[in-house]
Design a protein around this motif. Structure first.
Motif, PDB file in Angstrom:
ATOM      1  N   LEU A 231     -61.910  -5.381  -5.111  1.00 35.57           N
ATOM      2  CA  LEU A 231     -61.941  -4.162  -4.309  1.00 35.57           C
ATOM      3  C   LEU A 231     -63.214  -4.163  -3.471  1.00 35.57           C
ATOM      4  O   LEU A 231     -64.291  -4.483  -3.964  1.00 35.57           O
ATOM      5  N   ARG A 232     -63.088  -3.758  -2.221  1.00 31.33           N
ATOM      6  CA  ARG A 232     -64.253  -3.658  -1.351  1.00 31.33           C
ATOM      7  C   ARG A 232     -64.548  -2.200  -0.976  1.00 31.33           C
ATOM      8  O   ARG A 232     -65.693  -1.768  -1.008  1.00 31.33           O
ATOM      9  N   ARG A 233     -63.521  -1.437  -0.591  1.00 24.05           N
ATOM     10  CA  ARG A 233     -63.731  -0.041  -0.159  1.00 24.05           C
ATOM     11  C   ARG A 233     -62.422   0.712  -0.272  1.00 24.05           C
ATOM     12  O   ARG A 233     -61.344   0.144  -0.083  1.00 24.05           O
ATOM     13  N   ILE A 234     -62.531   1.990  -0.557  1.00 24.37           N
ATOM     14  CA  ILE A 234     -61.377   2.881  -0.504  1.00 24.37           C
ATOM     15  C   ILE A 234     -61.823   4.182   0.158  1.00 24.37           C
ATOM     16  O   ILE A 234     -62.923   4.674  -0.077  1.00 24.37           O
ATOM     17  N   GLU A 235     -60.960   4.719   1.014  1.00 23.24           N
ATOM     18  CA  GLU A 235     -61.249   5.946   1.746  1.00 23.24           C
ATOM     19  C   GLU A 235     -60.063   6.892   1.577  1.00 23.24           C
ATOM     20  O   GLU A 235     -58.908   6.503   1.831  1.00 23.24           O
ATOM     21  N   LEU A 236     -60.339   8.124   1.118  1.00 28.71           N
ATOM     22  CA  LEU A 236     -59.303   9.134   0.912  1.00 28.71           C
ATOM     23  C   LEU A 236     -59.489  10.250   1.920  1.00 28.71           C
ATOM     24  O   LEU A 236     -60.614  10.690   2.175  1.00 28.71           O
ATOM     25  N   ARG A 237     -58.330  10.713   2.462  1.00 32.35           N
ATOM     26  CA  ARG A 237     -58.332  11.876   3.346  1.00 32.35           C
ATOM     27  C   ARG A 237     -57.202  12.802   2.932  1.00 32.35           C
ATOM     28  O   ARG A 237     -56.054  12.354   2.774  1.00 32.35           O
ATOM     29  N   GLU A 238     -57.533  14.067   2.783  1.00 28.86           N
ATOM     30  CA  GLU A 238     -56.534  15.103   2.447  1.00 28.86           C
ATOM     31  C   GLU A 238     -55.711  14.664   1.244  1.00 28.86           C
ATOM     32  O   GLU A 238     -54.493  14.801   1.211  1.00 28.86           O
ATOM     33  N   PHE A 239     -56.353  14.119   0.243  1.00 26.46           N
ATOM     34  CA  PHE A 239     -55.680  13.571  -0.946  1.00 26.46           C
ATOM     35  C   PHE A 239     -55.961  14.516  -2.105  1.00 26.46           C
ATOM     36  O   PHE A 239     -57.109  14.603  -2.583  1.00 26.46           O
ATOM     37  N   ARG A 240     -54.952  15.258  -2.511  1.00 28.35           N
ATOM     38  CA  ARG A 240     -55.109  16.324  -3.506  1.00 28.35           C
ATOM     39  C   ARG A 240     -56.229  17.271  -3.051  1.00 28.35           C
ATOM     40  O   ARG A 240     -56.125  17.856  -1.980  1.00 28.35           O
ATOM     41  N   GLY A 241     -57.291  17.438  -3.850  1.00 32.31           N
ATOM     42  CA  GLY A 241     -58.359  18.351  -3.465  1.00 32.31           C
ATOM     43  C   GLY A 241     -59.465  17.686  -2.664  1.00 32.31           C
ATOM     44  O   GLY A 241     -60.486  18.308  -2.380  1.00 32.31           O
ATOM     45  N   VAL A 242     -59.301  16.417  -2.275  1.00 36.21           N
ATOM     46  CA  VAL A 242     -60.343  15.664  -1.573  1.00 36.21           C
ATOM     47  C   VAL A 242     -60.047  15.700  -0.081  1.00 36.21           C
ATOM     48  O   VAL A 242     -59.022  15.173   0.371  1.00 36.21           O
ATOM     49  N   ARG A 243     -60.935  16.303   0.685  1.00 37.51           N
ATOM     50  CA  ARG A 243     -60.771  16.301   2.142  1.00 37.51           C
ATOM     51  C   ARG A 243     -61.106  14.930   2.717  1.00 37.51           C
ATOM     52  O   ARG A 243     -60.354  14.389   3.528  1.00 37.51           O
TER      53      ARG A 243
END
Length: 929
Positions: free
Chosen positions: A3-15
């Motif tokens: 794994l190098r990077r992960i980016e979450l947007r509007e994922f459950r309670g994570v903006r």
């Protein structure tokens, strides 16, 4: 895969959240609900769910109350390529994949999804990836490793495969399948046969137990009934005892009431006695007050008469004293004018004498000051003092001592002239019959002309002595240079000069100090100038008139007709000179006389003693007159003060007498009124009666207290409370037993209607039939199972050798955590069956929660280490080690650090202190939006 990077947007309670992963261990920390577990869920869903999916799991990703699309962007490294994979669900679904490697690739939509999975299948064991993902709450379960091809491949390379007798085992498995399932449990028919026996046994057992239960219920019913009867008897006895104690308590209540009444009666009698005693005391005070006030009126009447007579006498004496005071004041003023004139003349003369002395003293002090300045200049010019001389003498002595030491170490020659032949030593002729002894410090030539010449050379002196002499000479020269002289003798001369100059300076200073007597030369000059100015001012005042206060005496001289004041009546001036100005301090032309102010100048020397005598006699006369006037004034003042005091006393005496007469009248009226209301004899009789009543009530109170004390009220109160509680306890217990008897009777009645013995006979017949059928099947099943077990044991032995590397790796990782005697038993399907510590073996399922979590982690870590890094994946641990104690946590951190060198590990936690001892990590902190 890494794994190098992960980016979450509007994922459950994570903006929006971004996490970069390190090559080894990454700790993702943060409070609850900041999106840690969402990272694990996103890693799983981006791999398994297409963008078009609208399953409940996908719909749950959308933030509550917001119409947005959950989005995940993942960057990984797999098979030497870097993959950036982005996916958005629900709102404008979208999928894209960018591959960077030997060549650039770009994909979208489902093609991107399929290509991503294809690359993963080629580079990563997907089953391994799933098992290394430890979701929150699942850390207590072991991973399912039996189907992980990458692990089997690793074990095949290190262990021994077992494939013999597979055909025979297959046929035996078919026959075994008639009786057992694939998991080793009886199949449906065999299980039904066994279940039939079990069910029949259960019905028999149940019937027997119901019969036994009836017997138990019957016995319990009898016991509870007997207990209820006993409790009824105990309750009756308790109530009887309580009634007896209540009766005693009622008697005590009556005694307490009698005691209270006696106390109240005593208080009432005492109050009556106090009231009568106060009334009699008040009557006696009133009688005494009338007598005292009569005496007071008589005293004040006498005092008023006395002060009236004294007041008249003081008025007469005061008038006579005032006349005498006025006469003495007139005489005192005349004497004061005469004394003032004499004092002025004496003071002017003394000031002139003092000025002359001070001027002479100032002249001597000025000369002494000049002499001191010259002496100080002479002393300052020479800096050679005794201290410097002492230092030079010490340095010179050191040179002499060093030179003498060196000379004593040199050879010595003695030359004696014996005849007439001259002898020369160097440039010096030796006298006839003379002799000379000298050290040879340099080449010495001794010659008798025409006879002999001798040259003597010195030997080598010790280097230490030469060095000491040189150091002493250099020290002496340096001291001479510092003192500014060329020789010690010159220094002595200068020191003597310095000493003499210092002595002269000190003598001059002492002389000046004696003359100044604690003051300074400028101050002495100022004093001379001040006295001179004072004398001039007084002489100027004298020209205007010497009458002291400028006025003439009443009846003396007055104005002599030429305008001058203060004459003695015969035209002469107060200072003995004539009034024509011929002997004044200035010439007839107004210029100042050369000898003015000098008591020693000229032919007319003023007699200081005569002036002092005249002034003293005038002052004594003035003092006597003033004393007489003051005595007269004091006498008058004293008489006036006494007069004022006596007048005040007389006024007060009159007022006091009037007040005393009024108070006596009031006291008589008050006493008469009180006696009219109640005569004195009635008061004495009432007091005697009250005394008797108090004595009677006190005796009654003592008797009531004695009777109450004899009843032991405190013990009775304790016994009464205990009896009431005992009655309540017996009543409550009896009620409970009665209810239980009623309930047991109802249950027994119900059991009697069920036909329990008939049901037992029927169940026993069914059991016999089911047992026979199951026995037949069991014999056949046992035979095939025996053969199968033999074949399986052979294969298991081979498989144990196959799983040995996995077992060894788990034990190696576990020893830092559990100790050096840590052992595990691993099944052929790569599951940990048990743990052994200190010789005690415990099945995995029986371990504590913390131990199960730690052992399951060891299985995952061993798998991550054994699998080829090219086929492996990251180990994800979400909210683990919540059951570990601090000591275990420290050891787990050491093991994780070791595994992190070869495998990628991601730890997600809301309690970062669990990993505070873990080295070699990168920490990512998430915060709430």
């Amino acid at each position: 895969m890494r794994l190098r990077r992960i980016e979450l947007r509007e994922f459950r309670g994570v903006r929006h959240s971004v996490v970069d992963f390190s090559e080894g261990i990454t700790i993702v920390e943060g409070e609850n609900e900041v999106g840690k577990s969402s990272i694990v869920e996103a890693l799983r869903l981006i791999r398994t769910a297409k963008a078009s999916s609208r399953t409940s799991a996908i719909r749950a990703l959308q933030p509550a109350g917001r119409d947005v699309g959950p989005e995940v962007t993942l960057t990984i490294e797999a098979g030497g390529r870097e993959l950036t994979y982005r996916k958005r669900w629900l709102k404008s679904p979208e999928t894209s994949l960018t591959v960077e490697g030997e060549r650039h690739e770009q994909f979208t939509s489902d093609t991107a999804h399929e290509r991503f999975l294809a690359i993963l299948r080629d580079t990563v064991d997907l089953d391994l990836l799933a098992e290394l993902d430890t979701q929150q709450g699942a850390s207590l379960e072991q991973p399912q490793l039996a189907q992980i091809a990458a692990l089997h491949q690793a074990l095949d390379e290190t262990g021994e495969a077992a494939g013999e007798h597979d055909d025979l085992l297959a046929r035996v498995e078919d026959e075994y399948g008639r009786y057992y399932t694939g998991t080793g449990k009886p199949n449906k028919d065999f299980a039904n046969a066994r279940s039939a026996v079990t069910e029949a046994q259960g019905r028999v057992t149940e019937a027997r137990e119901r019969i036994v239960d009836v017997d138990r219920l019957t016995s319990s019913h009898r016991q509870h009934a007997e207990k209820a009867a006993e409790l009824e008897q105990e309750l009756a006895r308790s109530k009887k005892n309580l009634a007896s104690l209540d009766a005693r308590d009622s008697e005590l209540t009556a005694l307490r009431t009698a005691l209270t009444n006696a106390e109240e009666a005593l208080k009432s009698a005492e109050r009556q006695l106090d009231s009568m005693a106060d009334a009699r005391r008040t009557r006696q005070q009133s009688i005494a007050e009338v007598a005292e006030r009569k005496e007071r009126v008589a005293e004040l009447s006498h005092a008023e008469q006395t002060t009236r007579e004294r007041l008249k006498d003081l008025q007469d004496r005061t008038e006579a004293a005032a006349d005498a005071e006025r006469a003495q004041a007139t005489a005192a003023r005349q004497a004061h004018r005469v004394a003032a004139t004499a004092a002025v003349r004496l003071d002017r003369h003394r000031t002139a004498v003092l000025l002359s002395d001070l001027e002479a003293k100032f002249a001597r002090a000025t000369a002494a000051d000049e002499e001191l300045r010259r002496a100080e200049q002479t002393a300052a010019a020479s800096t050679i003092d005794d201290k410097v001389i002492a230092t030079l003498i010490e340095r010179e002595t050191q040179v002499r001592v060093a030179r003498a030491a060196r000379d004593s170490a040199a050879p010595t020659v003695r030359v004696t002239r014996l005849g007439e032949t001259p002898v020369r030593i160097g440039d010096e002729q030796l006298a006839a019959a003379g002799a000379r002894e000298m050290p040879v410090l340099d080449t010495v030539e001794i010659e008798a002309p025409g006879v002999v010449r001798i040259e003597m050379a010195p030997g080598l002196a010790p280097e230490e002595l030469d060095a000491e002499l040189l150091a002493a000479e250099q020290s002496l020269m340096q001291t001479l240079m510092n003192a500014g002289v060329e020789s010690v003798s010159q220094a002595r001369t200068l020191a003597e000069q310095h000493r003499l100059a210092t002595a002269e300076r000190d003598a001059a200073r002492a002389g000046l100090a004696g003359l100044l007597d604690g003051t300074t030369l400028p101050a002495l000059g100022n004093e001379v100038a001040a006295l001179r100015a004072k004398l001039i001012a007084r002489e100027d005042d004298g020209r205007g008139g010497d009458g002291g206060d400028g006025s003439s005496d009443d009846g003396d001289g007055g104005d002599d007709g030429d305008g001058s004041r203060g004459d003695g009546g015969d035209g002469s001036r107060d200072d003995g000179s004539r009034g024509d100005g011929s002997s004044r301090g200035d010439g007839g032309d107004g210029s100042r006389n050369q000898d003015a102010g000098d008591p020693h100048a000229g032919d007319h020397v003023i007699d200081t003693e005569a002036l002092a005598t005249t002034a003293r006699e005038a002052a004594e006369a003035d003092e006597a007159a003033r004393n007489a006037a003051e005595e007269a004034r004091i006498a008058t003042t004293s008489l006036r003060t006494a007069l004022d005091t006596t007048r005040t006393e007389h006024v007060r005496a009159e007022a006091g007498l009037e007040t005393a007469r009024a108070e006596l009248s009031i006291a008589k009226e008050r006493l008469a009124t009180a006696r009219a209301t109640r005569p004195d004899d009635d008061l004495d009789s009432a007091v005697a009666t009250a005394v008797l009543e108090v004595a009677r009530t006190r005796e009654a109170l003592a008797g009531a207290k004695e009777e109450l004390a004899s009843q032991d009220a405190d013990l009775l109160a304790l016994e009464l409370d205990n009896a009431r509680r005992l009655v309540d306890r017996h009543a409550k217990h009896l009620e409970q037993q009665s209810k239980e008897v009623t309930r047991l009777q109802a249950v027994l009645d119900d059991r009697a209607e069920q036909g329990l013995f008939d049901a037992l006979s029927e169940a026993e017949a069914d059991l016999e039939h089911a047992t026979a059928r199951h026995a037949r099947m069991a014999r056949a099943a046992t035979a095939v199972q025996t053969l199968r077990d033999a074949l399986l044991r052979h294969r298991a032995a081979a498989q144990r050798r196959y799983v040995a590397p996995f077992k060894e790796r788990i034990e190696a990782l576990g020893r830092p955590i559990f100790g050096r005697d840590f052992r595990v038993d691993v099944t052929t399907d790569l599951r940990i069956a048990s743990r052994t510590l200190g010789g005690v073996t415990v099945p995995f399922e029986s371990l504590s929660a913390g131990a199960r979590e730690q052992v399951a982690l060891l299985g995952r870590l061993a798998c991550a280490e054994l699998v080829d890094p090219g086929r492996g994946g990251p180990l994800l641990l979400d909210d683990t080690f919540g059951f570990a104690d601090p000591k275990r946590l420290q050891a787990i951190n050491v093991v994780l650090n070791a595994t992190g060198r070869n495998a990628q590990i991601v730890l997600l936690t809301c309690q970062p202190d669990r990993f505070k001892d873990l080295g070699g990590v990168d920490i990512v902190t998430l915060f709430a939006d």
